[in-house]
Scaffold this active site. Structure first.
Site, PDB file in Angstrom:
ATOM      1  N   ASP A   1     -23.547  36.877  51.948  1.00 32.52           N
ATOM      2  CA  ASP A   1     -24.498  37.689  51.180  1.00 32.52           C
ATOM      3  C   ASP A   1     -23.806  38.907  50.577  1.00 32.52           C
ATOM      4  O   ASP A   1     -22.716  39.284  51.001  1.00 32.52           O
ATOM      5  CB  ASP A   1     -25.702  38.109  52.043  1.00 32.52           C
ATOM      6  CG  ASP A   1     -25.313  38.591  53.438  1.00 32.52           C
ATOM      7  OD1 ASP A   1     -24.123  38.872  53.671  1.00 32.52           O
ATOM      8  OD2 ASP A   1     -26.195  38.687  54.289  1.00 32.52           O
TER       9      ASP A   1
ATOM     10  N   ASN B   1     -35.672  41.486  61.886  1.00 29.92           N
ATOM     11  CA  ASN B   1     -36.841  40.852  61.255  1.00 29.92           C
ATOM     12  C   ASN B   1     -36.671  39.335  61.168  1.00 29.92           C
ATOM     13  O   ASN B   1     -37.458  38.664  60.514  1.00 29.92           O
ATOM     14  CB  ASN B   1     -37.098  41.456  59.869  1.00 29.92           C
ATOM     15  CG  ASN B   1     -35.960  41.193  58.889  1.00 29.92           C
ATOM     16  OD1 ASN B   1     -34.980  40.532  59.228  1.00 29.92           O
ATOM     17  ND2 ASN B   1     -36.089  41.707  57.675  1.00 29.92           N
TER      18      ASN B   1
ATOM     19  N   GLU C   1     -34.624  36.884  54.036  1.00 30.10           N
ATOM     20  CA  GLU C   1     -35.644  37.754  54.616  1.00 30.10           C
ATOM     21  C   GLU C   1     -36.895  36.941  54.975  1.00 30.10           C
ATOM     22  O   GLU C   1     -37.047  35.789  54.519  1.00 30.10           O
ATOM     23  CB  GLU C   1     -36.005  38.835  53.593  1.00 30.10           C
ATOM     24  CG  GLU C   1     -34.843  39.787  53.264  1.00 30.10           C
ATOM     25  CD  GLU C   1     -34.646  40.879  54.308  1.00 30.10           C
ATOM     26  OE1 GLU C   1     -34.597  40.569  55.516  1.00 30.10           O
ATOM     27  OE2 GLU C   1     -34.544  42.054  53.903  1.00 30.10           O
TER      28      GLU C   1
ATOM     29  N   HIS D   1     -34.039  37.720  59.864  1.00 29.47           N
ATOM     30  CA  HIS D   1     -33.238  37.180  58.767  1.00 29.47           C
ATOM     31  C   HIS D   1     -31.924  36.600  59.270  1.00 29.47           C
ATOM     32  O   HIS D   1     -31.371  37.036  60.268  1.00 29.47           O
ATOM     33  CB  HIS D   1     -33.033  38.193  57.626  1.00 29.47           C
ATOM     34  CG  HIS D   1     -32.162  39.371  57.918  1.00 29.47           C
ATOM     35  ND1 HIS D   1     -32.386  40.620  57.368  1.00 29.47           N
ATOM     36  CD2 HIS D   1     -31.051  39.512  58.671  1.00 29.47           C
ATOM     37  CE1 HIS D   1     -31.442  41.452  57.773  1.00 29.47           C
ATOM     38  NE2 HIS D   1     -30.633  40.810  58.566  1.00 29.47           N
TER      39      HIS D   1
HETATM   40  P1  PGA Z   1     -26.349  43.477  63.250  1.00 31.91           P
HETATM   41  O1  PGA Z   1     -27.048  42.864  61.973  1.00 31.91           O
HETATM   42  O2  PGA Z   1     -25.251  42.523  63.637  1.00 31.91           O
HETATM   43  O3  PGA Z   1     -25.800  44.786  62.782  1.00 31.91           O
HETATM   44  O4  PGA Z   1     -27.380  43.582  64.317  1.00 31.91           O
HETATM   45  C1  PGA Z   1     -27.432  41.544  62.011  1.00 31.91           C
HETATM   46  C2  PGA Z   1     -28.147  41.177  60.742  1.00 31.91           C
HETATM   47  O5  PGA Z   1     -28.904  42.006  60.211  1.00 31.91           O
HETATM   48  O6  PGA Z   1     -27.966  40.040  60.290  1.00 31.91           O
END
Ligand code: PGA
Length: 245
Positions: A71, A140, A147, A142
């Protein structure tokens, strides 16, 4: 009969990182030129450190595989230090000695991002699909930047970020305005990978892991779609992240 993805519950983040790095090593030992996706975020940093060590001590060749980024933000140029690609470059690509011409970045600066996203999806398919996709999970639900609302058959595309993701990204933006859109590899594209490994650690991830694995699959928790490919998916969780299962 429904089957669950493989669940590996380990003691802590260090073990999670070692185990994920072992799977990357296994895939690249069998096929050194394999197309692979690796995540950004805080979760994979320990895994990256293990891969960097292995590359530096000569036990793992990271010079031949193709790294497909998962992404990237829209509206930031690729030389902006706040991009996900720039972060990945500093945190993994450069220290691990991965040649930049083996790194496929999301075409976010293309004048026609929708068409460019489609071509990125096709490039993954032309590479024979991902041999391995390592994923983190957002609070959330994702995966990559799919999302809530992302369907199981979604392809690589431009997506609006939720306020929660924008707030989370602010930590990486050093006071600069966080973009409100991103381009992400789609859930359907990820589900075509030969192998998918989701890593998570810490109690802060326990509730979303519970929802992803125990609630009915739904677009509200995009990570839950990984249960559509149970024979190819492994969740590596530390005890805290698995605490509500
Ligand atoms: P994080 O993010 O590894 O910083 O918890 C994970 C994500 O949002 O995919």
């Amino acid at each position: 009969m429904t089957q669950d993805p493989t669940l590996v519950i380990v003691k802590d983040a260090g073990e999670m990182s070692r185990m994920a790095a072992e799977i990357v090593t296994e895939v690249l030992t069998a096929r050194p030129t394999a197309p692979i996706s690796l995540p950004t975020g805080s979760t994979p940093v320990g895994m990256f450190d293990a891969l960097i060590d292995a590359s530096r001590n000569g036990t793992l060749d990271l010079t031949r595989f193709e790294l497909f980024c998962l992404d990237e933000y829209l509206g930031v140029t690729i030389d902006n230090p706040n991009t996900l690609t720039a972060w990945l470059k500093r945190t993994l690509i450069e220290p691990a000695g991965i040649p930049m011409d083996h790194v496929r970045t999301l075409p976010v600066d293309d004048p026609d991002p929708d068409a460019a996203a489609h071509r990125y999806d096709q490039a993954i398919a032309s590479a024979g699909n991902l041999a391995l996709a390592v994923l983190g999970i957002g609070n959330n639900g994702h995966i990559a930047y799919n999302e809530p609302g992302s369907e199981a058959d979604s392809r690589t595309r431009v997506i609006d970020l939720t306020q929660e993701s924008i707030d989370q990204a602010a930590g990486y933006f050093d006071g600069a305005t966080v973009p409100t859109q991103a381009m992400t590899v789609g859930v359907g594209t990820l589900l075509e990978a030969d192998r998918i490994v989701l890593i998570a650690h810490g109690a802060g991830k326990a509730e979303i892991i519970r929802r992803a694995l125990r609630d009915p699959m739904s677009a509200q928790v995009p990570a839950s779609w990984l249960r559509l490919a149970p024979d190819r998916v492994t969740f590596i969780l530390d005890e805290a992240a698995a605490g509500l299962l």
